[in-house]
Design an enzyme around this catalytic site. Structure first.
Site: not given
Lengths: 271, 271, 271, 271, 271, 271
Positions: A38, A56, A76, A116, A140, A169
């Site tokens: 992370d 990353l 990540g 989603n 996003y 969710s």
């Protein structure tokens, strides 16, 4: 001997995030070593764990991260709406770095935490499947569209298999009415990951990550070969959201479109 | 009186074969007489049975076989890959003989043991239905394609109804990982045959014969009118095939395509 | 040098048949040698021709036929309704023999004369494409279904490419009203063969063989890569079939179904 | 306070009819007041009820009926085959009056009792969904097609939401073999109405109203967002319709088409 | 007066590129001013032109570029395979900058130069349309996938219309056999741009940019409302690519997939 | 003898309307007698004509109208938005009367003037076909939906064939920009009617009535068997609607939806 685990080393990126913390414990039986990564601190390595703090967007670091890895769970990056440059660094440059490293290291399979929100601009009265065009609902979501397209390329060109999971969710329980449709229990998440990890062939599969809730917007037919069968349902929480005749306003886009409140967080509020 | 059985006489071809033996006992409640036929010896006729040893390639014998029959369960012929001439005699000439005899004798319905090998060249990541083009995986599969086309003709031209059952893997239990997807328990087989025999109208229906296994390659939507609901699942045998991270080789066609090891048994190995 | 022809040797089966005779002259520019084969006498070999009289049901003869061949135009076999045994020998055993020989000889591509009669039981008000289920209208049609399935197998298993041409009505001109829809001029037939022979990749393609007639039952979308563009039209013959308000009887199956009068020639009239 | 009901006033038309009587009690928890309307006498108003006798063909009366209404359950009109003029008055003029009144009164949602007879001319071997063309099986069915088209218009133009429920056979239990497929238990009817009333957004939804029966003709995928999950099944009554090998006649349209015996009641028998 | 042009100011990015140079002259009649932008020098502004040298990755510069613009033709960025970081800056950051600037400036429509390489991993025997999943064939293609997803978002969220043109091979003439299928003449390009600019409503449209060539891989049905009708055809150049029986090798991916030689230029050759 | 016309008597309803007047002359060659009917005066009968003034809502009159008729061209009724009761009488009761009369008189085929307004609520960026759900844009459109459903019933139940023509904008020339898409020249209308009248089998066909205009919203694939080929195009009138960059307002529903200005004429303006 019989105590051998299926994999030698699984890399879990985003291990300090909400789902990363959940997965850290649950996937232990799958590999001798879980390498946790992370950008934020993750804490102490426990038995059977390796900890690598890593951005990353740092190509060299990501390539090092991939050494001796059998399987990648790529959770990540940034997981909410944010300014584009941050998303680009983490989710676009970052995911590209992951795949190039996977390719160079010879890793055969990636499980990619898509969302989603790649289809958040379909209506809440639509019933969609993984072969329909993407309709992202923010930067996003657009970055996750990129990840799906990129992983498709690495499969078509190099045979690197990916299961893209369009996570609904994934929380302890639904906290609003929309989540009665999109709820994805932790148990079901882990079971879908298990299917994605251990099905002999997955090619490039896109699966909606969602529990067996009463209402559904997503048809998972094109992931039928994974054998995922959700065991939980939001119905267990129905009493928390009693029936109401107080309909949302006709122009309330958070109930017109599947993306919900995400739709209100896009780039237009930055300027 | 109330003890009357639904049919007077059912003909079961292939009665000495693996599935024939299973069915022999199970379908007894459906007819006063079960006429059992095979090219191989079948043994003694028991109460309510008639035994007729018969080569399906023998037209005259097949026509005799059909006398006073109400319903045909056509499980005869060759059921594995073999040289083409043998398959042609048993499965092509033989099935033609059956249908001509059915037509001349005025039999109204046939249940035809087709095979998943008519679509064995779809990928194990595909999810297919009965209206998609056939993709046979060998001469055996091609002969079953022939049977499906032929039976379609007899329905369109003469109104003779057929249910083609694309049988998955009908064995006591799955014996390899592929069968975790294709497993078709004997109980479910018999139940699907019951639906096929007793639904008032079936027209020309193609149904995949498969239990309610976790992973699925086949969408049975076009057989929904049969009312078949599988009760068994390969999940009961999951412990025999533990999760493994040892992925098959990228060019291993037996895991790329649905047909599995059948793909390796085609005509090219004969010469 | 510049006078080289594209192929060294093309095999044309069925060379003594109606279309075979048409093609014999037309395809000469495509190969140094045209090998002409038929079960019936074909006459003298002309310059650039080889004549081989051969029964396609004779496996050994067919294997010999394939020597040094680059491309096969498989127009041989029985091209009208007939008794099943004759059709089976010529069109089923015969086509199998062709493909086994092609496989053993290393020929890369076959153009297979299939027929619109593989879909003759669609209605004349239907508009169909090559991915829809076959609906043969007789034993001849069923044998062509077999050929399409078989060629699909040889492509999936061995990479042998085939273009299946579902030939409409290839005659000098339409001779009944149905042919106003199905007419396929000789020029257009040759042009489609040219496309099928010279498109760099064809995989396994199914193309309806039909001219650019006003009314159409067949959507050739899945053969778009062939680049075939019909130049002729049955409209040139419209004056021969004047408009009429004398509608066919409601139960006249020869106008209800695409197969036309073929539907009346099936096996039921043999016994 | 916690005893508040979701709606202030629900209008139920057709309250004196078969289903109206069933619903009268069941929907009481949904609204402070249920306004019951029918052309026939309904009896005494009970606590929480209002009774308004009303002919739906009477525009003025229908407009009065809509005062202070939050939600309409439109079950009124003629529910069997009848002469066209009667159907036109009750179901066409009547439904138009309802929608104009809904529009003027500002009601946001209607649940419309449509019928499986809008698709009664599909075959019993077909598996259909709500996006396929309608195929009504009589004047009653045609009037329900009208209602579906009309409600679509009011949604597209004015945003008035409607759930059209294509009710199967809603009776205490199946009384013939067809109803083994079309059975819709009262409990399941009420549950589907509940979903239709309380889902935050429904837009214009068409849902087949049917229990979880073994055999199915109807794919409810386009109503997945409603969250309806049938709990009953006709399987509980299977013993009343034992398996029979006595197939219906080939030309028995009541078993060829989904509409069943309704097909025999059309306008041709009036003259 | 009658000499007014339809637009006041059109912005053309990538004006120094191959197609930019072609368009510079052709689109003059559409606007009083053409603002030409490129990262490379463009030369002198001519009458009715403005020249702005600009790096699309420079957000501030891009926002300035958009002042007083009515319509954007976004042809800027990198148009061949390159290393990812360069592509990300030009095509991902750059296209995001364009859309944010468009949004802030209130521009209503963008014409986005996408590419056939977003679907380059479909087979040359496939026939695809704009609603099928993307299959990019390199980093360039992936960046164009991003642009299509991003522009979809700006339309769904802000109503900014975009026509994405998946440009085939827009050169003076075909220079290899693949371009016989993908050829897009300059005249046809300009005509498609004209349709995209002047159709009253385009929403978010994806159109394949290709001339009326004999062979076709792309079905433009979802752009039918644009009214584009190609007038040129690669057939005019057929003589340059004579028919050949020398088939490509079975494993030559440049002829198996639509992307052609682009497939060989991906990231794997960089390390 | 050779001067015989195809039909004895064609009934044309709506003969005094805009299209009725056009057709009156054009269809003369098709029948010995054209019976012209309208609720308004039609003028004098000319040679080969019969004049019957008739209200379609008058059942008895309509039944009389049908005597000795071979073919009906049903263009009668109300052809613009109006109050519902008037539309119901003319288009719903009226069309029912026509079909009952057709049924009783034994007429075999009807050509029904439906309208593009049955799908007016699709977007101008949609491309639709005849199997997609109807989306009417007003009461006129709803009444045409009724006519299509009704005629489907009469075909399914009684075999009475109908061609429903969803007429675009049939005027001498386009008079606004929308009509550049919907224009249907008189010549093309007559040609489509000719195809509808003389194709041997039409079953129940829905055809969009539109010329060969550059832009298109309608895919006529399901009417391919009619053989209609439009010869005119709105392109001839393009100069009357010059290209404009003055885009319609984002919320201008007359350009968002295919129905155009019709959308503004619905029932809400009556009260």
């Amino acid at each position: 001997m019989s105590t051998a685990k299926p994999f030698k080393r699984i890399l879990l990126t985003g291990a300090a995030g909400g789902l990363g913390k959940v997965l850290r414990e649950r996937i232990k039986p799958w590999a001798d070593v879980i390498r946790l990564s992370d950008i934020s601190p993750i804490g102490e390595a426990q038995d059977g764990e390796e900890i690598v703090q890593c951005d990353l967007a740092d190509k060299t670091a990501v390539h090092a991260l991939m050494k001796d890895v059998d399987l990648v769970l790529h959770f990540g990056g940034i997981s909410t709406e944010n300014n584009f440059e941050a998303i680009m660094a983490a989710n676009i440059q970052g995911t590209y770095n992951i795949y190039e490293a996977v390719h160079l290291a010879g890793v055969k399979r990636v499980i990619f935490a898509s969302s989603n929100h790649v289809v958040g601009y379909y209506k809440t009265t639509d019933y969609i499947n993984a072969e329909m065009p993407m309709r992202p609902d923010g930067m996003y979501g657009v970055s996750k569209c990129f990840g799906e397209s990129l992983s498709r390329y690495y499969y078509d060109r190099f045979g690197i298999e990916t299961v893209c999971i369009r996570i609904g969710s994934s929380f302890p329980e639904p906290i609003n009415k929309r989540m009665m449709v999109t709820y994805f229990s932790y148990n079901d998440l882990v079971e879908l990951l298990r299917c994605a990890a251990f099905t002999p062939r997955v090619g490039h599969t896109i699966s909606f990550g969602v529990s067996n809730n009463p209402a559904s917007w997503w048809d998972n037919r094109y992931a039928s070969h994974l054998g995922f069968q959700a065991k939980d349902s939001s119905a267990a929480f129905a009493h928390k959201f009693p029936d109401s005749g107080d309909y949302p306003a006709a122009d309330d886009i958070t109930t017109i479109y599947q993306g919900g409140a995400f739709l209100l967080t896009g780039p237009q509020y930055k300027s």
